[in-house]
Write a protein that holds these residues in place. Sequence first.
Motif, PDB file in Angstrom:
ATOM      1  N   LEU A   1       0.842  -1.193   0.000  1.00  0.00           N
ATOM      2  CA  LEU A   1       0.000   0.000   0.000  1.00  0.00           C
ATOM      3  C   LEU A   1       0.882   1.250   0.000  1.00  0.00           C
ATOM      4  CD1 LEU A   1      -2.326  -1.270   2.869  1.00  0.00           C
ATOM      5  CD2 LEU A   1      -2.907  -1.287   0.433  1.00  0.00           C
TER       6      LEU A   1
ATOM      7  N   ARG B   1       0.747   5.601  -0.726  1.00  0.00           N
ATOM      8  CA  ARG B   1       0.069   6.849  -1.080  1.00  0.00           C
ATOM      9  C   ARG B   1       1.039   8.002  -0.871  1.00  0.00           C
ATOM     10  NH1 ARG B   1      -2.288   5.426   3.977  1.00  0.00           N
ATOM     11  NH2 ARG B   1      -1.924   6.976   5.624  1.00  0.00           N
TER      12      ARG B   1
ATOM     13  N   THR C   1      -1.914   6.972  -5.501  1.00  0.00           N
ATOM     14  CA  THR C   1      -1.945   5.761  -4.683  1.00  0.00           C
ATOM     15  C   THR C   1      -1.807   4.513  -5.547  1.00  0.00           C
ATOM     16  OG1 THR C   1      -4.363   5.499  -4.784  1.00  0.00           O
ATOM     17  CG2 THR C   1      -3.479   6.892  -3.029  1.00  0.00           C
TER      18      THR C   1
ATOM     19  N   ASP D   1      -2.364   0.412  -4.576  1.00  0.00           N
ATOM     20  CA  ASP D   1      -2.782  -0.555  -3.558  1.00  0.00           C
ATOM     21  C   ASP D   1      -2.824  -1.955  -4.159  1.00  0.00           C
ATOM     22  OD1 ASP D   1      -3.142   1.581  -1.880  1.00  0.00           O
ATOM     23  OD2 ASP D   1      -5.339   1.511  -1.884  1.00  0.00           O
TER      24      ASP D   1
ATOM     25  N   GLN E   1     -12.975   5.437  -4.924  1.00  0.00           N
ATOM     26  CA  GLN E   1     -12.466   4.845  -3.684  1.00  0.00           C
ATOM     27  C   GLN E   1     -12.216   5.912  -2.637  1.00  0.00           C
ATOM     28  OE1 GLN E   1      -8.036   3.610  -4.674  1.00  0.00           O
ATOM     29  NE2 GLN E   1      -9.349   3.380  -6.483  1.00  0.00           N
TER      30      GLN E   1
ATOM     31  N   LEU F   1     -10.407   6.549   1.574  1.00  0.00           N
ATOM     32  CA  LEU F   1      -9.579   6.077   2.685  1.00  0.00           C
ATOM     33  C   LEU F   1      -9.719   7.028   3.858  1.00  0.00           C
ATOM     34  CD1 LEU F   1      -5.950   4.792   2.797  1.00  0.00           C
ATOM     35  CD2 LEU F   1      -6.483   6.924   3.993  1.00  0.00           C
TER      36      LEU F   1
ATOM     37  N   THR G   1      -7.678   2.141  10.324  1.00  0.00           N
ATOM     38  CA  THR G   1      -7.683   2.537   8.917  1.00  0.00           C
ATOM     39  C   THR G   1      -8.802   1.811   8.191  1.00  0.00           C
ATOM     40  OG1 THR G   1      -5.275   2.852   8.933  1.00  0.00           O
ATOM     41  CG2 THR G   1      -6.344   2.667   6.786  1.00  0.00           C
TER      42      THR G   1
ATOM     43  N   ARG H   1     -10.655   1.395   4.293  1.00  0.00           N
ATOM     44  CA  ARG H   1     -10.585   1.618   2.847  1.00  0.00           C
ATOM     45  C   ARG H   1     -11.836   1.062   2.201  1.00  0.00           C
ATOM     46  NH1 ARG H   1      -5.202   0.594   4.256  1.00  0.00           N
ATOM     47  NH2 ARG H   1      -3.692   2.008   3.262  1.00  0.00           N
ATOM     48  N   GLU H   2     -12.306   1.740   1.168  1.00  0.00           N
ATOM     49  CA  GLU H   2     -13.452   1.236   0.403  1.00  0.00           C
ATOM     50  C   GLU H   2     -13.208   1.466  -1.080  1.00  0.00           C
ATOM     51  OE1 GLU H   2     -18.344   1.189   0.347  1.00  0.00           O
ATOM     52  OE2 GLU H   2     -17.272   2.700   1.552  1.00  0.00           O
ATOM     53  N   TYR H   3     -13.512   0.430  -1.866  1.00  0.00           N
ATOM     54  CA  TYR H   3     -13.356   0.478  -3.315  1.00  0.00           C
ATOM     55  C   TYR H   3     -14.680   0.053  -3.961  1.00  0.00           C
ATOM     56  CZ  TYR H   3      -8.514  -0.243  -1.696  1.00  0.00           C
ATOM     57  OH  TYR H   3      -7.321  -0.186  -1.024  1.00  0.00           O
TER      58      TYR H   3
END
Length: 464
Positions: free
Chosen positions: A279, A281, A304, A306, A366, A368, A384, A386-388
């Motif tokens: 990961l 960024r 980013t 990932d 997405q 974060l 943390t 994260r969503e995609y």
Amino acid sequence: MNNSCVPSFLRAMAALLCFATGVCAAQTAPPETKDDTPPAPGYTVPALEIFGFDFLLNRYNHRFSGVTDYDVSLDSIRRNLHSSWVVDADPFKVNQLGHPYQGSMYHGFGRSAGLDFWPAMGLTFVGSAGWEIAGEQTRPSRNDQVASGIGGSFLGEALYRMANLLLEHGGGVSPFWRETGAAIISPSNGFNRLVYGKNLGAIFDSRQAPYYSRLQVGAMGTAQNRSGLSSLLHRNELQANFALDYGMPGKPGYQYRRPFDYFAFEATATTAGNFESVLTRGLLAGRDYEVGKDYRGVWGAYGTYDYVSPQTFRISTTAVSLGTTGEWRASDRIAVQGTVLAGVGYAAVGALNGVAEDYHYGVSPQALAALRIIHGDSYSFDLTGREYFVNKAQSGPGGHDNIVRVDAAFTARVKGPHAVTFKYLWNRRDATSTALGSRTQTRGTFGIFYTLLGHDGFGRADWR
């Protein structure tokens, strides 16, 4: 490995370990002095290096891959120059991990030859296109171009800076083993330093960037699992995790004038399948700001890359986001750090079943949100999310994937740089397809880790 190789291997690993943690800083070996007159940038040397690297990679793959994809000829090059670009179906790790790493090599050649970030990224993009046309006989693929030409630069810049951070700060070991450790992190930078010395590959000046690093080794066990189409699962696994935050906001005099003057990098290796995640960024363009006397931050555009593979499914994205990173000093002992990003990228996603490749590509909005609460030198709590959201209408049957990943960790110092971490990791994929309907995959894991903290403890910025 014979006995004479063991000390060499240990010294190289010691250099990396000292860089990661800063605990060897008191030893006597001084870091190399930075060259205040870096080499004049040029395209000829890195372009030739990329050509040579691609030639050797093609010959290696031709000899050992067992497939005909690398049987390149003048006819295949002419055909690719005139053909339309496609989405290929190479193995997921090749496309989403191998190609970004290949692009990072291109980027490192450019950066260590004196090119700034953007020219090196342009050279990486051209180098990736050259491989697609002349490195393989198959039709050039746009997914590889994104992964190598763009994602490769985002990954490559982080690796290049980490290698130079080791060279700059020394790590408390001899110059030879610093060079060895830095070359492991960024081989193309190490190559230029070996061949050209300070004429190319001069140490990149971090401008005393504040950084927080940690190294973790431990075990994770499955607490929740809904595998869906996946057929293979290692319920228990050993993991090693390295994380670095570079250029954290708040240090007086530190400015964000160059891409990746702030970046965060994290990689997790696992016995269940090589890499569970990589990961990265980094701030591409932005500026710092203050709110009152207790908050410091940066905001702007972030790049980013990932790669996430929690056994049951996998996803990889290259994206550009808008967002902010900052620290709020709640009291003399309590600091709250956080990052919020929202953007769009190009993603590959699919199930991991150990039998056949099953994944697709799509545009991916997405987001974060990362939070760290630090209590003095005693403990920290990290959370943390994260969503995609991946729209796969452009590659195969219509539908979409929605993926959520939540990582929570509590770290308590035991003594000096030694700490213990309790971690919970939760991943969920909801996939909808016009052909197969809706599917859900969920995996939650809990683990305990030995943590080696960096010289900066839990990473609180020194500005108050």
